[in-house]
Motif scaffolding. Structure first.
Motif, short mmCIF file in Angstrom:
data_model
loop_
_atom_site.label_atom_id
_atom_site.label_comp_id
_atom_site.label_asym_id
_atom_site.label_seq_id
_atom_site.Cartn_x
_atom_site.Cartn_y
_atom_site.Cartn_z
N LYS A 173 -3.67 1.51 -3.21
CA LYS A 173 -4.48 1.70 -2.01
C LYS A 173 -4.54 0.42 -1.18
O LYS A 173 -5.21 0.37 -0.15
N TYR A 174 -3.82 -0.62 -1.61
CA TYR A 174 -3.82 -1.90 -0.90
C TYR A 174 -2.48 -2.60 -1.08
O TYR A 174 -1.65 -2.19 -1.89
N SER A 175 -2.30 -3.65 -0.29
CA SER A 175 -1.10 -4.50 -0.38
C SER A 175 -1.50 -5.89 -0.86
O SER A 175 -2.64 -6.32 -0.65
N GLN A 194 -5.09 -9.84 -0.34
CA GLN A 194 -5.18 -8.41 -0.61
C GLN A 194 -5.72 -7.75 0.65
O GLN A 194 -6.73 -8.19 1.20
N PHE A 195 -5.03 -6.71 1.13
CA PHE A 195 -5.49 -6.02 2.33
C PHE A 195 -5.05 -4.57 2.28
O PHE A 195 -4.20 -4.18 1.49
N PHE A 196 -5.64 -3.78 3.16
CA PHE A 196 -5.22 -2.38 3.32
C PHE A 196 -5.21 -2.03 4.79
O PHE A 196 -5.83 -2.70 5.61
N GLN A 248 0.85 -1.18 0.00
CA GLN A 248 0.00 0.00 0.00
C GLN A 248 0.90 1.24 0.00
O GLN A 248 1.87 1.32 0.75
N THR A 295 -8.66 -7.21 5.48
CA THR A 295 -8.49 -8.12 4.35
C THR A 295 -9.67 -7.97 3.41
O THR A 295 -10.82 -8.10 3.82
N SER A 296 -9.38 -7.70 2.14
CA SER A 296 -10.46 -7.50 1.17
C SER A 296 -10.61 -8.64 0.19
O SER A 296 -11.66 -8.77 -0.45
N GLU A 344 -5.47 -3.61 9.95
CA GLU A 344 -5.44 -4.34 8.68
C GLU A 344 -6.83 -4.84 8.33
O GLU A 344 -7.50 -5.44 9.17
#
Length: 195
Positions: A93-95, A59-61, A41, A70-71, A68
């Motif tokens: 916008k995310y990792s 995938q998370f932000f 991110q 998780t998306s 954190e």
């Protein structure tokens, strides 16, 4: 593992077998270790997409409170598109991080454009895959908004049961929008109802 890609090319395009083989031989396939970041991110993405041949990517932000969230989880046979919303200069916008050791097809912008020029059907395949993915995301989002935490967990049990044993429970809880403690209670309730 290349057979997975050949199947996608057969399902979504009219590319000949020879062209499919040529495409698969020219793809970049990399191995990543558990815990390795593909994207952080706040970084400027340098890769256009990944395709999971083996493994699981989370995938998370980090939200404004520093938590954190998780998306998504991406597992075998799934594409991980990296889309800059406005311009190519937008920071992520995310990792993306590997939950397991992974083998991924890596698509960067330059090689993608070269491949699309050489094999126009490949661009059609990617577009169709993206349309399917967007449809899945819309369905997941609609289901998520209108369901209880228990219904969300039951949905994962039906649609993505492999996640239950593959990802840490605190990450699964975050994905479901609940605390790890709530997830434990839900799992116990469901297990009790099954017995």
């Amino acid at each position: 593992m290349i057979d997975i890609l050949l199947k996608y090319m057969s399902d979504f395009t009219l590319i000949s077998e020879d062209e499919q083989r040529a495409i698969s031989e020219s793809l970049r396939i990399d191995e990543y270790k558990k815990g390795q970041y593909l994207l952080r991110q706040g970084e400027l993405p340098s890769i256009k997409c990944y395709f999971v041949l083996m493994g699981c990517v989370r995938q998370f932000f980090i939200d404004e409170s520093g938590k954190e969230v998780t998306s998504n989880f991406f597992t075998e046979d799934q594409a991980i598109p990296i889309i800059n919303e406005k311009t190519q200069d937008d920071l992520s916008k995310y990792s993306l991080v590997c939950v397991e050791d992974c083998i991924l097809v890596v698509g960067d912008v330059d090689s993608e454009n070269t491949m699309f020029n050489k094999y126009p059907q490949l661009e059609i395949m990617i577009r169709k895959m993206m349309e399917i993915k967007v449809g899945e995301i819309q369905e997941q989002f609609g289901e998520f908004i209108g369901s209880s935490p228990e219904e969300r967990y039951e949905s994962v049990l039906r649609k993505r049961p492999e996640l239950i044993d593959r990802v840490p429970q605190h990450q699964l809880a975050s994905y479901l929008g609940i605390t790890p403690e709530s997830l434990s209670r839900i799992k116990k309730r469901i297990k009790k109802n099954i017995l």
